[in-house]
Design an enzyme around this catalytic site. Structure first.
Site, PDB file in Angstrom:
ATOM      1  N   ASP A  94       6.309  -3.421  -3.101  1.00  0.00           N
ATOM      2  CA  ASP A  94       6.106  -2.871  -4.937  1.00  0.00           C
ATOM      3  C   ASP A  94       4.357  -2.098  -5.016  1.00  0.00           C
ATOM      4  O   ASP A  94       4.121  -2.341  -3.947  1.00  0.00           O
ATOM      5  CB  ASP A  94       5.701  -3.905  -5.554  1.00  0.00           C
ATOM      6  CG  ASP A  94       6.288  -4.178  -6.644  1.00  0.00           C
ATOM      7  OD1 ASP A  94       5.709  -3.150  -7.690  1.00  0.00           O
ATOM      8  OD2 ASP A  94       6.976  -4.735  -7.629  1.00  0.00           O
TER       9      ASP A  94
ATOM     10  N   ASP B 212       4.422   3.202  -2.710  1.00  0.00           N
ATOM     11  CA  ASP B 212       5.503   4.125  -3.434  1.00  0.00           C
ATOM     12  C   ASP B 212       6.879   3.649  -2.821  1.00  0.00           C
ATOM     13  O   ASP B 212       7.061   4.362  -1.803  1.00  0.00           O
ATOM     14  CB  ASP B 212       4.740   4.752  -3.815  1.00  0.00           C
ATOM     15  CG  ASP B 212       5.381   6.301  -4.871  1.00  0.00           C
ATOM     16  OD1 ASP B 212       6.607   5.367  -4.916  1.00  0.00           O
ATOM     17  OD2 ASP B 212       5.153   7.110  -5.192  1.00  0.00           O
ATOM     18  N   MET B 213       8.176   3.747  -4.133  1.00  0.00           N
ATOM     19  CA  MET B 213       9.390   3.792  -3.363  1.00  0.00           C
ATOM     20  C   MET B 213       9.560   4.832  -3.416  1.00  0.00           C
ATOM     21  O   MET B 213      10.691   5.300  -2.851  1.00  0.00           O
ATOM     22  CB  MET B 213      10.615   3.269  -4.098  1.00  0.00           C
ATOM     23  CG  MET B 213      10.458   3.384  -5.515  1.00  0.00           C
ATOM     24  SD  MET B 213      11.324   2.398  -6.327  1.00  0.00           S
ATOM     25  CE  MET B 213      10.526   2.260  -8.784  1.00  0.00           C
TER      26      MET B 213
ATOM     27  N   HIS C 152      18.645   1.280 -13.710  1.00  0.00           N
ATOM     28  CA  HIS C 152      18.794   1.777 -14.561  1.00  0.00           C
ATOM     29  C   HIS C 152      17.412   1.883 -16.095  1.00  0.00           C
ATOM     30  O   HIS C 152      16.776   2.633 -16.572  1.00  0.00           O
ATOM     31  CB  HIS C 152      18.925   0.329 -15.408  1.00  0.00           C
ATOM     32  CG  HIS C 152      18.460  -0.724 -15.512  1.00  0.00           C
ATOM     33  ND1 HIS C 152      18.046  -2.176 -16.841  1.00  0.00           N
ATOM     34  CD2 HIS C 152      17.400  -1.735 -14.965  1.00  0.00           C
ATOM     35  CE1 HIS C 152      17.774  -3.158 -17.138  1.00  0.00           C
ATOM     36  NE2 HIS C 152      17.320  -2.977 -15.990  1.00  0.00           N
TER      37      HIS C 152
ATOM     38  N   LYS D  65      17.134  -4.955  -7.203  1.00  0.00           N
ATOM     39  CA  LYS D  65      17.908  -4.944  -8.369  1.00  0.00           C
ATOM     40  C   LYS D  65      17.203  -4.624  -9.703  1.00  0.00           C
ATOM     41  O   LYS D  65      15.782  -4.645  -9.644  1.00  0.00           O
ATOM     42  CB  LYS D  65      17.688  -6.674  -7.958  1.00  0.00           C
ATOM     43  CG  LYS D  65      18.109  -7.702  -8.685  1.00  0.00           C
ATOM     44  CD  LYS D  65      18.545  -9.183  -8.494  1.00  0.00           C
ATOM     45  CE  LYS D  65      16.878  -9.899  -8.665  1.00  0.00           C
ATOM     46  NZ  LYS D  65      15.978 -10.328  -9.944  1.00  0.00           N
TER      47      LYS D  65
HETATM   48  C1  SAM Z   1      11.969  -4.318 -13.066  1.00  0.00           C
HETATM   49  S1  SAM Z   1      10.890  -4.652 -12.333  1.00  0.00           S
HETATM   50  C2  SAM Z   1      11.945  -4.867 -10.914  1.00  0.00           C
HETATM   51  C3  SAM Z   1      12.485  -6.268 -10.911  1.00  0.00           C
HETATM   52  C4  SAM Z   1      12.629  -7.346  -9.977  1.00  0.00           C
HETATM   53  N1  SAM Z   1      13.272  -6.227  -8.673  1.00  0.00           N
HETATM   54  C5  SAM Z   1      13.171  -8.043 -10.128  1.00  0.00           C
HETATM   55  O1  SAM Z   1      14.733  -8.176 -10.068  1.00  0.00           O
HETATM   56  O2  SAM Z   1      12.858  -9.353 -10.350  1.00  0.00           O
HETATM   57  C6  SAM Z   1       9.762  -3.171 -11.738  1.00  0.00           C
HETATM   58  C7  SAM Z   1       9.166  -3.275 -10.732  1.00  0.00           C
HETATM   59  O3  SAM Z   1       9.322  -1.751 -10.008  1.00  0.00           O
HETATM   60  C8  SAM Z   1       7.623  -1.778  -9.410  1.00  0.00           C
HETATM   61  N2  SAM Z   1       7.450  -0.747  -9.062  1.00  0.00           N
HETATM   62  C9  SAM Z   1       7.852   0.435 -10.306  1.00  0.00           C
HETATM   63  N3  SAM Z   1       7.629   1.510  -9.473  1.00  0.00           N
HETATM   64  C10 SAM Z   1       7.309   1.583  -8.319  1.00  0.00           C
HETATM   65  C11 SAM Z   1       7.388   2.391  -7.417  1.00  0.00           C
HETATM   66  N4  SAM Z   1       7.561   3.768  -7.677  1.00  0.00           N
HETATM   67  N5  SAM Z   1       7.432   1.819  -6.218  1.00  0.00           N
HETATM   68  C12 SAM Z   1       7.402   0.947  -6.099  1.00  0.00           C
HETATM   69  N6  SAM Z   1       7.694  -0.835  -6.490  1.00  0.00           N
HETATM   70  C13 SAM Z   1       7.699   0.362  -8.262  1.00  0.00           C
HETATM   71  C14 SAM Z   1       6.993  -2.282 -10.745  1.00  0.00           C
HETATM   72  O4  SAM Z   1       5.708  -3.012 -10.371  1.00  0.00           O
HETATM   73  C15 SAM Z   1       8.042  -3.531 -10.477  1.00  0.00           C
HETATM   74  O5  SAM Z   1       7.423  -4.618 -10.597  1.00  0.00           O
END
Ligand code: SAM
Length: 364
Positions: free
Chosen positions: A232, A252-253, A270, A266
């Site tokens: 994350d 950073d993904m 979306h 997960k």
């Molecule tokens: C919708 S939540 C994810 C939900 C999680 N997978 C779950 O099912 O509980 C979005 C997450 O993506 C992370 N995020 C957003 N941009 C990101 C990036 N570029 N690299 C890694 N993580 C990221 C945010 O910090 C947040 O924790």
């Protein structure tokens, strides 16, 4: 033109009367949302639960400490919500008793039903002034040549990236609580329904955008042989205490995903556009070995059905909500298939549809 007009079939009188009723229904749907918000804010679901699962109107008025003069008004709200399936109403000996339905079971304080945390924050966020005002601006937004979502266009901030927190910390907390209750609900069902097919035999797993590790810890609890890593953003990982169960990686993904036999992603995609999904999935693909070596990406996300009915309607409402609030969207199986192919994957299986969510194995 005249010939075309002659072929138009004018609705019958009965159809027009029904059309008029439907017009009222569509124009006033927000009253259902507001009545729902009202019942949740008053604490009606938890009160019915604490009264043993059934309550008459006088019971509710007393337990909620409402002025007795409000009883006839509460009756009207409860009648609408019972018709909408939020509560059930039994009418015995001229006394109406309200009970919980699966909807209201999800709204109980301090009661997690089958691992579903209280979904009250979702109701409060979705019916907040911020969301409703953004939706009210849709027609103006369509006429503007902007890429920002109606929410960002109106409020000047985006959800979940910290900018909202600076502008209005209180509503930012409501949205973050809503996201957590949405994302943390239903994973026990996934483990029960297809945990074996997804995780049996896996040696390592990266949960991409795994937040505070709730999902990863549940996977390790059910499948202790799996070495789990959570990726994350640094601002999230820096606040997660080490637990000795999961390895937390800040990153950073869009740049890289920690390698593992499988990557789980997960309820993330979306939130993103198709182009961004392809970039994210391409990074996930780089993190896994070949299909022969057990490499796969597990995608759990909303899959819009082709069937009709309340679940389909919910999926479409969630899609328009994504359009109003974010740059993401809800996708049907064909949309997902195209994204998987564009990201370089050779094949996929939709293992299960659980409510609005689909569980995919996607192969390199
Ligand atoms: C919708 S939540 C994810 C939900 C999680 N997978 C779950 O099912 O509980 C979005 C997450 O993506 C992370 N995020 C957003 N941009 C990101 C990036 N570029 N690299 C890694 N993580 C990221 C945010 O910090 C947040 O924790």
């Amino acid at each position: 033109m005249a010939a075309e007009a002659q072929q138009l079939t004018v609705p019958t009188e009965a159809e027009l009367l029904q059309g008029q009723a439907d017009l009222w229904r569509h124009s006033l749907y927000y009253m259902t949302s507001m009545a729902f918000q009202c019942a949740v804010k008053l604490g009606v679901p938890t009160t019915i639960h604490s009264l043993g699962g059934a309550a008459s109107l006088p019971d509710l008025v007393a337990a909620l400490s409402l002025p007795p003069a409000k009883l006839p008004y509460l009756r009207r709200i409860m009648r609408l919500l019972a018709t909408s399936g939020v509560f059930a109403a039994d009418n015995a000996a001229d006394v109406v008793t309200y009970r919980l339905t699966p909807v209201s079971w999800l709204l109980l304080d301090s009661v997690a039903v089958d691992g579903h945390p209280n979904q009250t924050p979702i109701v409060l966020a979705a019916t907040s002034r911020h969301c409703i005002e953004a939706a009210m601006g849709l027609s103006d937004w369509f006429q503007k040549d902007v890429v920002a979502s109606p929410f960002e266009d109106l409020h000047g901030v985006t959800l979940f990236d910290g900018s909202m927190a600076e502008q209005d910390p209180e509503i930012d907390a409501v949205f973050n609580d809503a996201l957590a209750s949405h994302d943390n609900s239903g994973f026990l069902t996934v483990l029960r329904e297809c945990g074996g097919a997804l995780f049996q035999g896996l040696e390592s797993l990266t949960d991409c955008c795994g937040g505070d590790g709730t999902t990863a810890r549940a996977v390790v609890e059910a499948f202790p042989q799996i070495k789990c890593t959570v990726l994350d953003l640094p601002k999230v990982i820096d606040n997660v205490p080490a637990d000795g169960v999961v390895n937390y990686v800040a990153g950073d993904m869009f740049k890289s995903v920690p390698p593992a036999q499988a990557v789980l992603i997960k309820l993330v995609l979306h939130h993103w556009s198709d182009e961004d999904c392809v970039k994210i999935l391409a990074q996930c693909k780089k993190a896994i070995p070949s299909r022969e070596e057990g490499g796969k990406v597990i995608v759990i996300d909303i899959v819009v059905d082709s069937s009709s009915g309340p679940t389909h309607e919910a999926e479409l409402l969630m899609d328009v909500a994504m359009m109003v609030m974010t740059n993401g969207r809800q996708r049907d199986e064909t949309d997902w298939s195209e994204i998987f192919t564009k990201a370089g994957f050779s094949d996929y299986k939709l293992l299960k549809k659980l409510g609005a969510r689909g569980v995919f194995d996607v192969y390199p």
